[in-house]
Scaffold this active site. Structure first.
Site, PDB file in Angstrom:
ATOM      1  N   THR A 127     -24.453  64.967  29.041  1.00 25.43           N
ATOM      2  CA  THR A 127     -23.574  64.696  27.909  1.00 25.43           C
ATOM      3  C   THR A 127     -24.113  65.431  26.699  1.00 25.43           C
ATOM      4  O   THR A 127     -25.313  65.373  26.410  1.00 25.43           O
ATOM      5  CB  THR A 127     -23.416  63.200  27.560  1.00 25.43           C
ATOM      6  OG1 THR A 127     -22.642  63.062  26.377  1.00 25.43           O
ATOM      7  CG2 THR A 127     -24.737  62.497  27.355  1.00 25.43           C
ATOM      8  N   ASP A 148     -23.530  64.554  23.851  1.00 25.65           N
ATOM      9  CA  ASP A 148     -23.785  63.520  22.841  1.00 25.65           C
ATOM     10  C   ASP A 148     -25.239  63.056  22.826  1.00 25.65           C
ATOM     11  O   ASP A 148     -25.688  62.462  21.843  1.00 25.65           O
ATOM     12  CB  ASP A 148     -22.885  62.305  23.078  1.00 25.65           C
ATOM     13  CG  ASP A 148     -21.423  62.618  22.847  1.00 25.65           C
ATOM     14  OD1 ASP A 148     -21.135  63.435  21.958  1.00 25.65           O
ATOM     15  OD2 ASP A 148     -20.578  62.060  23.562  1.00 25.65           O
ATOM     16  N   ARG A 182     -19.305  60.282  17.928  1.00 28.19           N
ATOM     17  CA  ARG A 182     -18.560  59.092  17.533  1.00 28.19           C
ATOM     18  C   ARG A 182     -19.502  57.990  17.059  1.00 28.19           C
ATOM     19  O   ARG A 182     -19.276  57.355  16.041  1.00 28.19           O
ATOM     20  CB  ARG A 182     -17.714  58.604  18.720  1.00 28.19           C
ATOM     21  CG  ARG A 182     -16.850  57.393  18.444  1.00 28.19           C
ATOM     22  CD  ARG A 182     -16.053  56.994  19.679  1.00 28.19           C
ATOM     23  NE  ARG A 182     -16.898  56.865  20.851  1.00 28.19           N
ATOM     24  CZ  ARG A 182     -16.789  57.604  21.940  1.00 28.19           C
ATOM     25  NH1 ARG A 182     -15.870  58.540  22.007  1.00 28.19           N
ATOM     26  NH2 ARG A 182     -17.601  57.419  22.967  1.00 28.19           N
ATOM     27  N   GLU A 193     -18.345  63.133  13.192  1.00 21.32           N
ATOM     28  CA  GLU A 193     -16.958  62.646  13.197  1.00 21.32           C
ATOM     29  C   GLU A 193     -16.896  61.123  13.081  1.00 21.32           C
ATOM     30  O   GLU A 193     -15.913  60.568  12.606  1.00 21.32           O
ATOM     31  CB  GLU A 193     -16.248  63.072  14.487  1.00 21.32           C
ATOM     32  CG  GLU A 193     -16.862  62.473  15.751  1.00 21.32           C
ATOM     33  CD  GLU A 193     -16.122  62.862  17.017  1.00 21.32           C
ATOM     34  OE1 GLU A 193     -14.977  63.345  16.922  1.00 21.32           O
ATOM     35  OE2 GLU A 193     -16.699  62.679  18.113  1.00 21.32           O
TER      36      GLU A 193
END
Length: 409
Positions: A143, A145, A191, A246
């Site tokens: 990932t 992230d 996120r 974001e």
């Protein structure tokens, strides 16, 4: 009779996930203890449909297949966003899957993905144990992230970090040519965790201080403080670049991008627009030239600027997973354990995949500046080794030559 294997990929793409796929295939071939190697198209949904391709044949018919797979971004096998239900209340998918496994003489299932994919691997391993199956289930992390627990970092993050830092540096060169005050807001994926946005700090060098401000979702965002931060930096910098995640949110936990953001099937808010929101804040409250840039999906598929360190680790995590399966281990995820920052060293270990599923790793608060608008030297030391090295691509008609993915069209 040798047992066959299934390999699947799931979740969001990365520049490194196919390197993990190449690592599993190479590990199985080097082992010699397994039969057919199936690739399940579009994750667990492909397995449920028995939508397989023969990775064994692809390797057999093309000597360069694995080396090109290692360099190809995104997911060669395709992806899905399918979440298996709790088998205690709905075991239909499980019964179907294990009949498919039996019909195809499957001895091992490798799932390459992120948090939700590790949830699938954990559930399959638990159900298999419950019914006395000897099939081994292995999770291999990925990932961009970088939010999986029990591993120092995840494959895909290093390449995404390299793309982000490079993009920020190039934007700095573009911004500095103008002699009028300006602010550029760069919105970066993230996120709930700010690992990607933190990577923007690597753009700084001996002549360039951008991004001068960095905002991560781990710290509550305050609009008034942001305005003061920008004004203060503009007093000493004519051209300002700001990196924002974001998912930045206020002290009440509301995303500044959308207080009523829609959620996907896993309950994750689908965000877009933090940069645009802050662009308007700057224009209205400060009155200087301002634009916003959203790096968007190139963060997860920019194979032309992959980190060699990232791809090598991804391949090794896949390769080592085969060794654990050979020893009869199931319900694990291969993970990276860092042993030193400088020189950068690490070991590969296996961790309980059920402890990875449905958990998330945030940026440590002590790696964020007390002011909440920058990151510390510890963060720089953590990220820098992960972006090292370049890969040698082949080109055709001026463009990178990746593997043909017409089987996904």
């Amino acid at each position: 009779m040798k047992k066959n294997c299934i390999i699947a990929q799931s979740g969001g793409p990365t520049p490194a996930i196919n390197a993990s796929l190449a690592g599993v295939v190479k590990g199985l071939l080097d082992s010699g203890n397994f039969g057919e190697i199936y690739g399940s198209l579009r994750g667990i949904t492909g397995t449920l449909k028995e939508d397989f391709i023969s990775l064994s044949d692809l390797v057999k018919n093309d000597d360069s297949f694995l080396s090109r797979l290692y360099l190809t971004p995104a997911m060669y096998l395709g992806s899905c966003r399918h979440k298996l239900p709790d088998y205690n209340t709905d075991f239909g998918d499980y019964e179907r899957l294990f009949k498919i496994f039996e019909r195809n003489n499957i001895g091992a299932f490798f799932y390459i993905g992120g948090n939700d994919s590790m949830d699938t691997a954990a559930k399959l391993a638990e159900y298999g144990k419950k019914i006395g199956s000897d099939i081994c289930f292995a999770g291999i992390p990925k990932t961009i992230d970088n939010d999986l627990v029990l591993t120092d970092h995840t494959p895909g993050y290093g390449s995404a970090a390299k793309f982000i830092a490079t993009s920020m540096l190039e934007m700095a060169h573009d911004t500095y040519i103008y002699g009028i005050p300006s602010v550029t807001i760069v919105e970066i994926m993230g996120r709930d965790a700010g690992w990607l946005t933190a990577a923007s700090v690597l753009a700084r060098n001996e002549y360039n201080e951008t991004p001068q401000l960095i905002y991560l979702p781990e710290v509550a965002f305050d609009e008034e403080r942001f305005i003061n931060d920008v004004n203060e930096k503009l007093s000493t910098h004519k051209n300002l670049i700001v990196a924002v995640s974001e998912g930045i949110r206020d002290k009440e936990g509301n995303y500044i991008a959308a207080t009523k953001a829609k959620a996907d099937k896993f309950g994750h808010a689908q965000l877009s627009g933090a940069g645009k929101v802050l662009e308007h804040v700057v224009k209205i409250n400060i009155g200087v030239k301002c634009r916003s840039v959203e790096l968007n999906i190139p963060q997860r598929c920019a194979g032309h600027i992959s980190s060699k360190a990232d791809l090598d680790e991804a391949m090794l995590l896949g390769y080592e997973a085969v060794k654990h399966v050979e020893n009869g281990r199931s319900g694990f995820m291969t993970a990276i354990k860092r042993t030193s920052d400088n020189p950068y060293t690490y070991n590969i270990e296996a961790v309980d995949v059920s402890q990875v599923a449905n958990a998330a790793k945030s940026v440590p608060l002590d790696w964020i500046s007390p002011s909440g608008n920058d990151v510390t030297e510890e963060m720089i030391a953590y990220i820098k080794p992960l972006i090292q090295g370049e890969v040698a691509l082949t080109y055709k008609d001026g463009l990178p030559e990746y593997l043909n993915i017409s089987h996904l069209v």
